[in-house]
Design an enzyme around this catalytic site. Structure first.
Site, PDB file in Angstrom:
ATOM      1  N   SER A   1      12.641  51.366  32.488  1.00  0.00           N
ATOM      2  CA  SER A   1      11.200  51.570  32.566  1.00  0.00           C
ATOM      3  C   SER A   1      11.145  51.579  34.136  1.00  0.00           C
ATOM      4  O   SER A   1      12.032  51.883  35.018  1.00  0.00           O
ATOM      5  CB  SER A   1      10.351  50.478  31.952  1.00  0.00           C
TER       6      SER A   1
ATOM      7  N   HIS B   1      10.208  54.057  24.025  1.00  0.00           N
ATOM      8  CA  HIS B   1      10.413  53.551  25.380  1.00  0.00           C
ATOM      9  C   HIS B   1      11.879  52.699  25.407  1.00  0.00           C
ATOM     10  O   HIS B   1      11.930  51.423  24.874  1.00  0.00           O
ATOM     11  CB  HIS B   1       9.306  52.609  25.831  1.00  0.00           C
TER      12      HIS B   1
ATOM     13  N   ASP C   1       8.457  58.574  23.858  1.00  0.00           N
ATOM     14  CA  ASP C   1       8.080  57.999  24.935  1.00  0.00           C
ATOM     15  C   ASP C   1       7.117  58.567  26.057  1.00  0.00           C
ATOM     16  O   ASP C   1       7.707  59.725  26.530  1.00  0.00           O
ATOM     17  CB  ASP C   1       9.139  57.136  25.612  1.00  0.00           C
TER      18      ASP C   1
END
Lengths: 438, 438
Positions: free
Chosen positions: B123, B400, B375
């Site tokens: 991320s 994710h 995601d």
């Protein structure tokens, strides 16, 4: 003013110069001079190489002034007031200025958007050109880093190498030259033990202000040392005015006054004056020598003094054996205390290598490191190829970034060769760029 | 505290975690997790992949906490006090922290000095891993950037793509699912026109604090939207607790409540509650729903809110046609004013691409960009190979950074394949490093 923080949202005017006489929108390029510690007009006028190759590379020339120098003062007259105002004087901020300027030019000059940019710089500006390519490879296809001592940090090179090269230049420019200079320190020291000696010294050297105390005397010796250093930097093959107006091969001229190893102390000092006079009074107009100045006022000595107290921490030392100077070890603590006294900041000697990689830079591409072998800064430079695309070009008869100077009838062959190699690499980068664009 | 200025010479304690159970001094490696916006222990516990591959790579694991998160607060309790204290919360400072930490570890842990380091992150931490390799290639031989939306800036990707992916996830997780959610906004809007409607809505959704005004109502809708977004991020194939404790394939569970396209408004709201309850009350222990929270408190929402007001300016938009949300355009001015009100700073939306290159990053090497196709962040990620060494790994059934999670019996084959590819690349970087060392 601050690219790396959001609390201060102030901006400032950065000066830059543009020449587009030979620029072609079709297949052209942009040569971007990464300005260093001084007035950009002065650098522009001393970087004839870019003007000489503009037509061949169909290049727009851009000369960007470094913040805190020339007219690019983030806080105007207050820029050097204190450490708070000086806080934005770093190489990182300067590189970020260049990045934003390039984006601005590409957005505002029709035809510039899809053209390759090459960073060009000499000395500290050469370090900036190399670092710029390392940190912003998306903005420049390559860099010509002339006389860029990117390894004059920490212990990447021996701290004595710089003064050894200065000494070598004097040694080979005349018999007994470096030996006479080495001898001069003791002579000066002996004279300085008495006030009448100091007075005689002041007169013999035609100083504007007579020496009165030990501090003056220390300053005198530093000034003389710096003169020899500067001469080594600008030992160019033709008459020119860079740091000072000078004859061709000025060290040879200086060394004419240091031929005799057996002169008396007093004659040695009188010869020393003649030698210094070559550097400070080639015009013949100067009435006395001022030991608080060694070079052109186009260089920003205030800003540089701050940078040399923060990021640009270059260890230098002498031992009096391998060099012609008085022995002096590298003393970081002393520097740190001096810096704190002068600017309220302390050096971070390991930061530059953490940030820019030190010797471990082989993953980068398309940087030319050129060095003149007469140049003391070559000691901290890259003088061997690192990879196929990180290349060293050495110029045996060159002083400090001679290759960046305008072509001259008296140029040695080695610098012509260097320049043609540099152009060849730059053309390659440009054609690679257009090939990638398809 | 300030790597890029010398006026403030303050330091702070940065937290990091080390595991050396499988580390080998001979031929080993160091996996360095570039911590993102939260408590590093939480990230450590949710990055099982590093633990799973430690033995194979003879790796030391290091998890570095990002400044201004967890316990790494530069000014302790005052860190978020005002824009002056927050001035050092940037990605550049965080990368510089990582650089100094790596140098420190190499200098202090015997055997670590001559080992290759690989940056790993997910991320925002994945962006940091990629950017770290770009900016400090001398410190890491490569980076695994999982679910790193490095292109979710400016107009590098369409601003609607994020919510389109969220919608796609719901669309394929059950019949009528995304349509029911799209319909829900109008139902809520209609109810909100009267105060009795608002009251009914508050009760039907079991809200901890009843909705009283328009602002509450806006907040409710944002909270519901964010819930769907979070579900899309954590649509993992097995029961787990990342943002919240959740069942396997939670969107499928949610979509069970949105099967019927023809229910009454009131039943739709009641179903909406059941669906939200899957996300907020999988444990069954929660008494009411709190619309001021959407995820684990291990994430540092204060710090992130500041970063999303300064550097990390990601344009998002919806049109209600290609996505299941109410139409909303990207409004930089509104954001800027909100940010100024909240933090006293304004966004610089073009800075990240100026600094890190945007789409023009092909000169870098050795970065893996992995993305799960479920995601929503994959929309701003690198999902196609850029060069031989800047590679994309797509995981069709992954949400994710599923690949960074610990191996699980219910893992889809595609993530096993992704992880084995990732290990293969990392091994290659490590062996290349040792080959270069000779």
């Amino acid at each position: 003013v601050d690219h790396f923080g959001f609390d201060i949202n102030k901006t400032f005017k950065q000066r830059y110069l543009i020449a587009d006489k030979y620029w072609k929108k079709d297949g052209g390029s942009i040569l971007f001079y990464t300005g260093n510690e001084g007035d950009i007009i002065w650098f522009c006028n001393n970087t004839g190489f870019m003007w000489d190759v503009a037509e061949e590379l169909k290049a727009m020339l851009v000369f960007a002034e470094h913040r805190y120098y020339g007219e690019s003062l983030p806080f105007g007259a207050n820029s050097f007031k204190d450490s708070r105002h000086l806080n934005f004087l770093t190489s990182e901020q300067a590189l970020a200025d260049f990045a934003k300027l390039i984006k601005h030019l590409k957005q505002t000059i029709p035809g510039a958007e899809n053209q390759p940019v090459i960073a060009v710089g000499g000395s500290y500006g050469g370090m900036l050109a190399a670092w710029f390519r390392m940190k912003y490879p998306h903005l420049v296809v390559g860099a010509l880093a002339a006389s860029a001592p990117i390894w004059q940090f920490e212990d990447l090179v021996p701290c004595g190498i710089f003064m050894e090269i200065v000494t070598r230049d004097f040694k080979k420019s005349g018999p007994n030259c470096s030996e006479s200079i080495r001898r001069s320190w003791n002579v000066i020291n002996r004279l300085a033990t008495t006030s009448s000696g100091l007075q005689w010294l002041s007169e013999a050297l035609h100083l504007c202000s007579p020496l009165t105390d030990f501090q003056d005397f220390r300053m005198l010796k530093d000034w003389i040392s710096e003169t020899w250093v500067n001469l080594a930097m600008v030992d160019y093959p033709y008459e020119c005015n860079f740091l000072q107006p000078l004859p061709a091969w000025p060290i040879k001229v200086v060394c004419q006054y240091f031929k005799d190893p057996k002169v008396s102390d007093q004659l040695l000092v009188q010869n020393l004056f003649q030698a210094l006079n070559v550097y400070y009074n080639y015009s013949g107009q100067v009435k006395c020598l001022n030991i608080s100045e060694t070079a052109t006022s186009s260089l920003g000595s205030l800003g540089w003094s701050y940078q040399a107290c923060t990021e640009i921490i270059m260890p230098f030392c002498t031992n009096g054996v391998d060099d012609m100077f008085e022995p002096r070890s590298w003393d970081l603590e002393e520097l740190s205390d001096d810096c704190f006294k002068e600017w309220g900041v302390r050096p971070r000697p390991f930061w530059i290598t953490t940030l820019y990689g030190g010797k471990n830079i082989s993953s980068h591409r398309n940087i030319i490191f050129s060095n003149g072998e007469l140049d003391p800064w070559s000691g901290g430079g890259v003088t061997k190829n690192i990879t196929d695309t990180l290349v060293a070009i050495n110029i045996p008869d060159g002083a400090h970034h001679l290759d960046l100077r305008a072509s001259n009838a008296l140029d040695p062959k080695t610098v012509l060769l260097a320049r043609s190699l540099e152009v060849r690499y730059m053309k390659q980068w440009i054609s690679d760029f257009y090939t990638r664009q398809g």
